[in-house]
Enzyme design. Structure first.
Site, PDB file in Angstrom:
ATOM      1  N   LYS A 173       0.822  -1.219   0.000  1.00 23.70           N
ATOM      2  CA  LYS A 173       0.000   0.000   0.000  1.00 23.70           C
ATOM      3  C   LYS A 173       0.848   1.258   0.000  1.00 23.70           C
ATOM      4  O   LYS A 173       0.471   2.260  -0.609  1.00 23.70           O
ATOM      5  CB  LYS A 173      -0.953   0.005   1.202  1.00 23.70           C
ATOM      6  CG  LYS A 173      -2.084  -1.003   1.062  1.00 23.70           C
ATOM      7  CD  LYS A 173      -3.204  -0.711   2.051  1.00 23.70           C
ATOM      8  CE  LYS A 173      -4.346  -1.689   1.862  1.00 23.70           C
ATOM      9  NZ  LYS A 173      -5.388  -1.534   2.888  1.00 23.70           N
ATOM     10  N   LYS A 187      -5.139 -10.495  -6.205  1.00 20.45           N
ATOM     11  CA  LYS A 187      -6.258 -10.812  -5.306  1.00 20.45           C
ATOM     12  C   LYS A 187      -7.505  -9.990  -5.648  1.00 20.45           C
ATOM     13  O   LYS A 187      -7.387  -8.810  -5.960  1.00 20.45           O
ATOM     14  CB  LYS A 187      -5.801 -10.484  -3.872  1.00 20.45           C
ATOM     15  CG  LYS A 187      -6.742 -10.871  -2.788  1.00 20.45           C
ATOM     16  CD  LYS A 187      -6.312 -10.293  -1.454  1.00 20.45           C
ATOM     17  CE  LYS A 187      -6.586  -8.797  -1.363  1.00 20.45           C
ATOM     18  NZ  LYS A 187      -6.427  -8.224  -0.025  1.00 20.45           N
ATOM     19  N   LYS A 194     -11.845  -5.151  -2.834  1.00 20.36           N
ATOM     20  CA  LYS A 194     -12.963  -4.199  -2.886  1.00 20.36           C
ATOM     21  C   LYS A 194     -12.500  -2.797  -3.252  1.00 20.36           C
ATOM     22  O   LYS A 194     -13.309  -1.948  -3.593  1.00 20.36           O
ATOM     23  CB  LYS A 194     -13.760  -4.209  -1.586  1.00 20.36           C
ATOM     24  CG  LYS A 194     -12.983  -3.931  -0.305  1.00 20.36           C
ATOM     25  CD  LYS A 194     -13.923  -3.843   0.884  1.00 20.36           C
ATOM     26  CE  LYS A 194     -13.562  -4.755   2.032  1.00 20.36           C
ATOM     27  NZ  LYS A 194     -12.295  -4.481   2.706  1.00 20.36           N
TER      28      LYS A 194
HETATM   29  P1  TYM Z   1     -10.401  -6.818   4.530  1.00 24.44           P
HETATM   30  O1  TYM Z   1     -11.430  -5.793   4.835  1.00 24.44           O
HETATM   31  O2  TYM Z   1      -9.415  -6.517   3.471  1.00 24.44           O
HETATM   32  O3  TYM Z   1     -11.073  -8.205   4.168  1.00 24.44           O
HETATM   33  C1  TYM Z   1     -12.036  -8.782   5.026  1.00 24.44           C
HETATM   34  C2  TYM Z   1     -11.893 -10.287   5.046  1.00 24.44           C
HETATM   35  O4  TYM Z   1     -12.042 -10.823   3.731  1.00 24.44           O
HETATM   36  C3  TYM Z   1     -10.910 -11.607   3.394  1.00 24.44           C
HETATM   37  N1  TYM Z   1     -10.632 -11.421   1.957  1.00 24.44           N
HETATM   38  C4  TYM Z   1     -10.489 -12.420   1.074  1.00 24.44           C
HETATM   39  N2  TYM Z   1     -10.558 -13.753   1.206  1.00 24.44           N
HETATM   40  C5  TYM Z   1     -10.375 -14.507   0.089  1.00 24.44           C
HETATM   41  N3  TYM Z   1     -10.135 -13.975  -1.134  1.00 24.44           N
HETATM   42  C6  TYM Z   1     -10.060 -12.632  -1.318  1.00 24.44           C
HETATM   43  N4  TYM Z   1      -9.834 -12.120  -2.513  1.00 24.44           N
HETATM   44  C7  TYM Z   1     -10.236 -11.789  -0.169  1.00 24.44           C
HETATM   45  N5  TYM Z   1     -10.240 -10.449   0.008  1.00 24.44           N
HETATM   46  C8  TYM Z   1     -10.469 -10.247   1.316  1.00 24.44           C
HETATM   47  C9  TYM Z   1      -9.783 -11.066   4.251  1.00 24.44           C
HETATM   48  O5  TYM Z   1      -8.762 -12.018   4.421  1.00 24.44           O
HETATM   49  C10 TYM Z   1     -10.508 -10.743   5.529  1.00 24.44           C
HETATM   50  O6  TYM Z   1     -10.669 -11.899   6.320  1.00 24.44           O
HETATM   51  N6  TYM Z   1      -7.074  -6.322   8.220  1.00 24.44           N
HETATM   52  C11 TYM Z   1      -8.371  -6.848   7.882  1.00 24.44           C
HETATM   53  C12 TYM Z   1      -9.509  -6.316   8.732  1.00 24.44           C
HETATM   54  C13 TYM Z   1      -9.334  -6.472  10.210  1.00 24.44           C
HETATM   55  C14 TYM Z   1      -9.427  -7.681  10.926  1.00 24.44           C
HETATM   56  C15 TYM Z   1      -9.262  -7.336  12.302  1.00 24.44           C
HETATM   57  C16 TYM Z   1      -9.640  -9.012  10.559  1.00 24.44           C
HETATM   58  C17 TYM Z   1      -9.109  -5.473  11.095  1.00 24.44           C
HETATM   59  N7  TYM Z   1      -9.074  -5.988  12.357  1.00 24.44           N
HETATM   60  C18 TYM Z   1      -9.285  -8.296  13.315  1.00 24.44           C
HETATM   61  C19 TYM Z   1      -9.659  -9.971  11.572  1.00 24.44           C
HETATM   62  C20 TYM Z   1      -9.490  -9.610  12.926  1.00 24.44           C
HETATM   63  C21 TYM Z   1      -8.675  -6.489   6.439  1.00 24.44           C
HETATM   64  O7  TYM Z   1      -8.154  -5.552   5.901  1.00 24.44           O
HETATM   65  O8  TYM Z   1      -9.644  -7.230   5.878  1.00 24.44           O
END
Ligand code: TYM
Length: 337
Positions: free
Chosen positions: A115, A198, A201
């Site tokens: 990023k 990947k 969103k």
């Molecule tokens: P985020 O918002 O990017 O994504 C949310 C969840 O979706 C999963 N994910 C995917 N899984 C499979 N294929 C994909 N293409 C894909 N894109 C996203 C992510 O692995 C995630 O589980 N850092 C985290 C948010 C967060 C969090 C937490 C998660 C903040 N605090 C505490 C768990 C526990 C994030 O950016 O997810």
């Protein structure tokens, strides 16, 4: 008994439209885990602001993500659904953990490298670097035993475990060390327009991602246009040139629950068009009930507000207990209540 069940915490950033990747990698697992664990699911708005956000859009997306949790099948009676910024303990513990986190660990995070590479070095926000300490706070505040996430969060979970161990070592046993929970199929869904990146969103291009709130026709159109290859062979593969077909098969596997062998047998003698049609069908069959539930929820703002208010209250209660313990361990005076 509630207190004897192991706990799960997870979250999604309200930084765009939720995708099929978010559903397969995260949401779908969460729904299943409610039967076993005491679950906390938050919308991580404080994480979203590590990159610039339009305020009105952030507010709207935050509610949209919370409504999608409900629409996907998170049951507010059994699980706690809340917004991260409604529970100030997250920011507080996040700061305490920031003071314990070595810069070297933070600079090694691939998400930070990716990023920050997209921005001018001078203007990279400090929040982007400290992102993992806030994520560790989210998890450790609830003494979560398990964290269901997609594959891209594996490194952040390792960081959380290392930081919790570091804290326990410095200040005495305080935190449960959480386990990462990654789905067997679909831990990394790839972009339809670029199957070597990947599905995300925050990617703007029109044919990149399946969105949970789009129409079935839009999903089908995107899948029919998905990038494939010229091998004309339908089989699972980890070769980069076959990543498009592998991605379609992976989506099919995750949503149909069939084995690799059964899926490959089903498509013997068929073309990529047939595969795409079959994937579109299973995607829409899975997402349509959630889409109509979501539509109903958007017509009752009061209902969602009520869920979020009681969720925040329950979360606060749990989080404050941990924070008091941390304050005591670190040598802060405990405020009189
Ligand atoms: P985020 O918002 O990017 O994504 C949310 C969840 O979706 C999963 N994910 C995917 N899984 C499979 N294929 C994909 N293409 C894909 N894109 C996203 C992510 O692995 C995630 O589980 N850092 C985290 C948010 C967060 C969090 C937490 C998660 C903040 N605090 C505490 C768990 C526990 C994030 O950016 O997810």
């Amino acid at each position: 008994m509630e207190t004897q069940r192991k706990r799960v915490l997870s979250g999604i950033q309200p930084s765009g439209n939720l995708t099929l990747g978010n559903y397969i990698g995260a949401l779908r697992q969460w729904v299943a885990e409610q039967a076993v664990y005491q679950c906390y699911f938050c919308v991580v708005d404080l994480h979203a602001i590590t990159v610039p956000q339009d305020p009105a859009e952030l507010r709207q997306k935050t509610r949209e993500v919370a409504a999608l949790y409900l629409a996907a099948g998170i049951d507010p009676e059994r699980s706690t659904i809340f917004i991260q910024s409604h529970v100030s303990a997250h920011a507080e513990l996040g700061w305490m953990l920031t003071c314990l986190a070595p810069l070297g660990w933070l600079y090694r995070m691939t998400q930070f490298k990716d990023k920050s590479a997209k921005q001018q070095q001078e203007s990279v926000g400090a929040g982007l670097l400290n992102y993992p300490t806030l994520m560790a706070a989210d998890i450790l505040l609830y003494q979560a035993h398990a964290v269901p996430v997609g594959d891209d969060q594996r490194q952040h979970l390792e960081f959380t475990r290392d930081l919790a161990q570091r804290f326990n070592h410095h200040y005495g046993e305080t935190f449960v060390i959480p386990e990462v929970m990654i789905p067997k199929a679909g831990a990394r869904i790839m972009g339809l327009d670029n199957p070597n990146a990947k599905m995300s969103k925050s990617e703007a291009s029109e044919y990149h991602a399946i969105y949970l709130t789009e129409t079935p026709e839009q999903s089908k159109k995107k899948l029919m246009r998905a990038v494939t290859d010229s091998f004309a062979e339908i089989r699972f593969s980890d070769e980069p040139e076959r990543a498009g077909v592998n991605n379609l098969l992976t989506i099919y596997e995750a949503l149909s629950g069939q084995t690799h062998d059964a899926i490959e047998a089903q498509f013997v003698g068929k073309g990529y068009g047939d595969l795409k049609k079959a994937v579109a069908e299973v995607v829409n069959e899975t997402l349509n009930p959630m889409r109509s539930h979501y539509q109903k929820l958007t017509q009752d703002a009061g209902y969602l507000d009520g869920i979020l208010a009681s969720g925040a209250e329950r979360a606060r209660e749990r989080a404050e207990q941990t924070l008091d313990l941390v304050r005591e361990r670190m040598g802060f005076t405990i405020p009189k209540r």
